[in-house]
Design an enzyme around this catalytic site. Sequence first.
Site, mmCIF file in Angstrom:
data_model
loop_
_atom_site.group_PDB
_atom_site.id
_atom_site.type_symbol
_atom_site.label_atom_id
_atom_site.label_comp_id
_atom_site.label_asym_id
_atom_site.label_seq_id
_atom_site.Cartn_x
_atom_site.Cartn_y
_atom_site.Cartn_z
ATOM 1 N N CYS A 31 37.656 14.569 17.760
ATOM 2 C CA CYS A 31 38.219 15.695 17.034
ATOM 3 C C CYS A 31 39.384 15.220 16.177
ATOM 4 O O CYS A 31 40.246 14.467 16.621
ATOM 5 C CB CYS A 31 38.714 16.813 17.939
ATOM 6 S SG CYS A 31 37.438 17.515 18.984
ATOM 7 N N TRP A 58 34.283 16.929 17.747
ATOM 8 C CA TRP A 58 33.298 16.201 18.556
ATOM 9 C C TRP A 58 33.175 17.029 19.826
ATOM 10 O O TRP A 58 34.124 17.137 20.593
ATOM 11 C CB TRP A 58 33.794 14.792 18.865
ATOM 12 C CG TRP A 58 32.766 13.931 19.538
ATOM 13 C CD1 TRP A 58 31.788 13.209 18.938
ATOM 14 C CD2 TRP A 58 32.631 13.693 20.956
ATOM 15 N NE1 TRP A 58 31.039 12.550 19.878
ATOM 16 C CE2 TRP A 58 31.538 12.819 21.124
ATOM 17 C CE3 TRP A 58 33.312 14.130 22.082
ATOM 18 C CZ2 TRP A 58 31.114 12.375 22.378
ATOM 19 C CZ3 TRP A 58 32.893 13.694 23.338
ATOM 20 C CH2 TRP A 58 31.806 12.825 23.470
ATOM 21 N N ASN A 93 42.249 19.161 20.370
ATOM 22 C CA ASN A 93 41.544 17.907 20.637
ATOM 23 C C ASN A 93 41.814 17.568 22.094
ATOM 24 O O ASN A 93 42.975 17.559 22.510
ATOM 25 C CB ASN A 93 42.094 16.808 19.717
ATOM 26 C CG ASN A 93 41.561 15.435 20.085
ATOM 27 O OD1 ASN A 93 40.468 15.308 20.614
ATOM 28 N ND2 ASN A 93 42.341 14.412 19.804
ATOM 29 N N GLY A 94 40.778 17.310 22.869
ATOM 30 C CA GLY A 94 40.977 16.953 24.279
ATOM 31 C C GLY A 94 40.170 17.870 25.174
ATOM 32 O O GLY A 94 39.240 18.533 24.737
ATOM 33 N N GLU A 122 24.125 1.379 18.037
ATOM 34 C CA GLU A 122 24.869 2.556 17.587
ATOM 35 C C GLU A 122 24.525 2.955 16.157
ATOM 36 O O GLU A 122 24.614 4.121 15.810
ATOM 37 C CB GLU A 122 26.384 2.373 17.767
ATOM 38 C CG GLU A 122 27.056 1.359 16.871
ATOM 39 C CD GLU A 122 28.575 1.324 17.070
ATOM 40 O OE1 GLU A 122 29.148 0.262 16.832
ATOM 41 O OE2 GLU A 122 29.178 2.345 17.446
ATOM 42 N N LYS A 148 26.149 -3.108 17.892
ATOM 43 C CA LYS A 148 26.137 -2.626 16.501
ATOM 44 C C LYS A 148 24.778 -2.034 16.154
ATOM 45 O O LYS A 148 24.689 -0.992 15.536
ATOM 46 C CB LYS A 148 26.449 -3.765 15.502
ATOM 47 C CG LYS A 148 27.872 -4.270 15.458
ATOM 48 C CD LYS A 148 28.831 -3.376 14.719
ATOM 49 C CE LYS A 148 29.555 -2.443 15.650
ATOM 50 N NZ LYS A 148 30.676 -2.943 16.386
ATOM 51 N N ARG A 159 36.444 10.978 13.351
ATOM 52 C CA ARG A 159 36.799 11.281 14.739
ATOM 53 C C ARG A 159 35.804 12.239 15.398
ATOM 54 O O ARG A 159 35.831 12.438 16.613
ATOM 55 C CB ARG A 159 38.204 11.889 14.814
ATOM 56 C CG ARG A 159 39.285 10.989 14.265
ATOM 57 C CD ARG A 159 40.631 11.660 14.361
ATOM 58 N NE ARG A 159 41.041 11.846 15.736
ATOM 59 C CZ ARG A 159 41.736 10.974 16.440
ATOM 60 N NH1 ARG A 159 42.109 9.842 15.893
ATOM 61 N NH2 ARG A 159 42.061 11.226 17.681
ATOM 62 N N HIS A 196 15.624 -15.365 33.965
ATOM 63 C CA HIS A 196 15.779 -14.639 35.236
ATOM 64 C C HIS A 196 15.303 -13.190 35.112
ATOM 65 O O HIS A 196 15.621 -12.368 35.962
ATOM 66 C CB HIS A 196 17.240 -14.699 35.695
ATOM 67 C CG HIS A 196 17.704 -16.105 35.926
ATOM 68 N ND1 HIS A 196 17.278 -16.863 36.993
ATOM 69 C CD2 HIS A 196 18.519 -16.906 35.196
ATOM 70 C CE1 HIS A 196 17.822 -18.068 36.925
ATOM 71 N NE2 HIS A 196 18.584 -18.124 35.836
ATOM 72 N N GLU A 252 27.904 -7.965 21.113
ATOM 73 C CA GLU A 252 28.444 -7.178 20.003
ATOM 74 C C GLU A 252 27.352 -6.900 18.952
ATOM 75 O O GLU A 252 27.255 -5.789 18.433
ATOM 76 C CB GLU A 252 29.643 -7.925 19.388
ATOM 77 C CG GLU A 252 30.270 -7.288 18.163
ATOM 78 C CD GLU A 252 30.820 -5.878 18.376
ATOM 79 O OE1 GLU A 252 30.865 -5.410 19.525
ATOM 80 O OE2 GLU A 252 31.169 -5.240 17.374
ATOM 81 N N LYS A 286 34.780 8.126 16.469
ATOM 82 C CA LYS A 286 35.530 6.880 16.355
ATOM 83 C C LYS A 286 36.527 6.701 17.495
ATOM 84 O O LYS A 286 36.689 5.631 18.040
ATOM 85 C CB LYS A 286 36.274 6.899 15.010
ATOM 86 C CG LYS A 286 37.092 5.668 14.729
ATOM 87 C CD LYS A 286 36.188 4.544 14.305
ATOM 88 C CE LYS A 286 36.944 3.268 14.030
ATOM 89 N NZ LYS A 286 36.037 2.130 14.030
HETATM 90 C C1 AGP Z 1 31.978 0.109 18.431
HETATM 91 O O1 AGP Z 1 31.519 -0.097 17.167
HETATM 92 C C2 AGP Z 1 32.722 1.329 18.695
HETATM 93 N N1 AGP Z 1 33.344 1.984 17.669
HETATM 94 C C3 AGP Z 1 33.370 1.441 20.075
HETATM 95 O O2 AGP Z 1 32.675 0.669 20.978
HETATM 96 C C4 AGP Z 1 34.870 1.140 20.162
HETATM 97 O O3 AGP Z 1 35.108 -0.221 20.001
HETATM 98 C C5 AGP Z 1 35.391 1.629 21.521
HETATM 99 O O4 AGP Z 1 35.166 3.011 21.623
HETATM 100 C C6 AGP Z 1 36.846 1.316 21.741
HETATM 101 O O5 AGP Z 1 37.663 1.932 20.796
HETATM 102 P P1 AGP Z 1 39.179 1.502 20.619
HETATM 103 O O6 AGP Z 1 39.192 0.095 20.146
HETATM 104 O O7 AGP Z 1 39.732 2.461 19.610
HETATM 105 O O8 AGP Z 1 39.833 1.644 21.966
#
Ligand code: AGP
Length: 645
Positions: free
Chosen positions: A2, A96, A122-123, A521, A518, A27, A537, A514, A640
């Site tokens: 949010c 969100w 937000n929260g 997501e 990517k 966000r 394994h 990583e 985000k």
């Molecule tokens: C990955 O591309 C994400 N955006 C996500 O995994 C992100 O790194 C994670 O939510 C942690 O966020 P932060 O670095 O703001 O704590």
Amino acid sequence: MCGIVGYVGARPALGIVLDGLRRLEYRGYDSAGVAIVCDDELRTEKRAGKLSNLEKTLGDERFGSARADGAAARPLGRPPMVGIGDGTAGIGHTRWATHGGPTDRNAHPHLSRDGRIAVIHNGIIENFAKLVAELEADGVEFVSDTDTECVAHLLAAALTDLRAVGEPDGPQLLAAAMRRVVQRLEGAFTLLAVDAGIPGAVVGARRNSPLVVGRGVGEHYLASDVSAFIEHTRDAVELGQDQVVLITAGDIEITDFFGAPALGRDFHIDWDASAAEKGGYDYFMLKEIAEQPQAVADTLLGRLTEAGEIMLDEVRLTDQDLRDADKIFIIACGTAYHSGLVAKYAIEHWTRIPCEVELASEFRYRDPVLDRSTLVVAISQSGETMDTLMALRHAKEQKARVLAICNTNGSTIPRESDAVLYTHGGPEIAVASTKAFLTQLVACYLIGLHLAQVRGIKYADEVAAVVSQLHQVPDRLRQVLAEMEPVRQLARELAGANQVLFIGRHVGYPVALEGALKLKELAYMHAEGFAAGELKHGPIALIDEGTPVVCVVPSPAGRGVLHDKIVSNIQEVRARGARTVVIAEEGDTAVVPYADDLIYVPRTPTLLAPLLTTVPLQVLACEIAAARGHDVDQPRNLAKSVTVE
Ligand code: AGP
């Protein structure tokens, strides 16, 4: 999760709030809404879906009744009343969803029964069920499924009570009512509210959720983060935990939840407004990938003193504290966790201190062994990730020292840490993290070197040698970025694949994780990263004719054994039908016979290689997602900044 914006000043609030929301949309983008105070009335509009839905509904209203170019803002025939575009105080929200689905009804703002008070949030308000029951017993009918709506009703009740006991009307009354309400709330929240009867004021409150103030001239702003207002002001105030803030055109007043005056921390924003714009790229993600050489260079800037010592930013720890550390935990989530996994190799190698990397969301539940000689490194781009914040607080309760790596000045995680190293990546808007990852790696290397230095394991010249290697990375990154066309072509070929596997060894293993994250997501594809040695394994059973396997190969010049082992792993997957996409160091000819697709990156020391080998994987995921027609910057179901646990 949010995005929240508030504005009070002399200019029409709607346009400013909508522009702020556009910058905060990363966000959350399940719905958006605004509430603007206009001439003793409250005008609100809210819509499910992206901000553009709301903007479409509002049409030309953002320009108010008098546009600067003199053109009529509304269709002819509309009465010349003060419209939503004319009010000079307002709030806006991009959501969100947590409680209640992403519908018009559940979109914020939420209103009091008489429609004169609007609240955005937000929260999560954890005791909302109890509060709802209480309000329903008083005859309140709820019109949404959210936890937020109860705050609008509680605020209305608090204002009525305060007026009944003769408290004078005005902005102070709104702040007093907000204080009454937040004393009753449990959980995490940033709240903003406006009251039609108290024009020219926006009140905010925060607990465990971000809120910063933008200080203008004759106008002030509130927002989840500074990107919402950097085009208007670079002077900001960071609020502390459990504070209420009242902004009017002329003033910013901060108190604690009980009315005692409190102070925020003034800071200057060094990002410029264009940093939060796409700048000609199709997606923020592409722009942020391209910014990586600069982001790495900026994060390294001024880190080495003339005496050859590494400089952190805010240090409330002594060198002795660092010398006393006998164990390191790195806590982080998602991409930041992957940077921690790379850091472990460097930190243990350089300092010989045992280092464990933990998913922040799991950390406190397994009762880790922590004491004052434990150093906890919390890595977070946003500085607001709730899982990381809660893990950090748990570590502090156990008396551990906490060092934060963070990209966001004014956020909670650095504020609650004993020392901070800021990554100077600039705003990262795309939900998928790219430049944050690379700058987090740089920060981890610097911390490893700093620890090695204060503990007397590395001399200044040894530290300087590694720092000088790091300084060569931006140019090498530029070289990698200039040679990405074959990766784009490959992405188009792989866009129809059912799954993509990633394998790596040593620091190449977190890079594989990583790369898979990517792709998951952004492209919504099945993707997994594996330690190459683990394949036999179990996971090797996933490989079928044509399955793409991306192989991150370490330098043959570093540890020969490592290199040779992964070459064997590549042969194993290829023998089972895999299409091998090999990321290797230029000049590595040993991989040529086993690579269906070969992407070379420049030579760099083994420990630093993730700074280069990650980049083709970012481009691959971005381009596959685009080829599949996805929204690269705002992938489904994500946000985000994850400010709920
Ligand atoms: C990955 O591309 C994400 N955006 C996500 O995994 C992100 O790194 C994670 O939510 C942690 O966020 P932060 O670095 O703001 O704590």
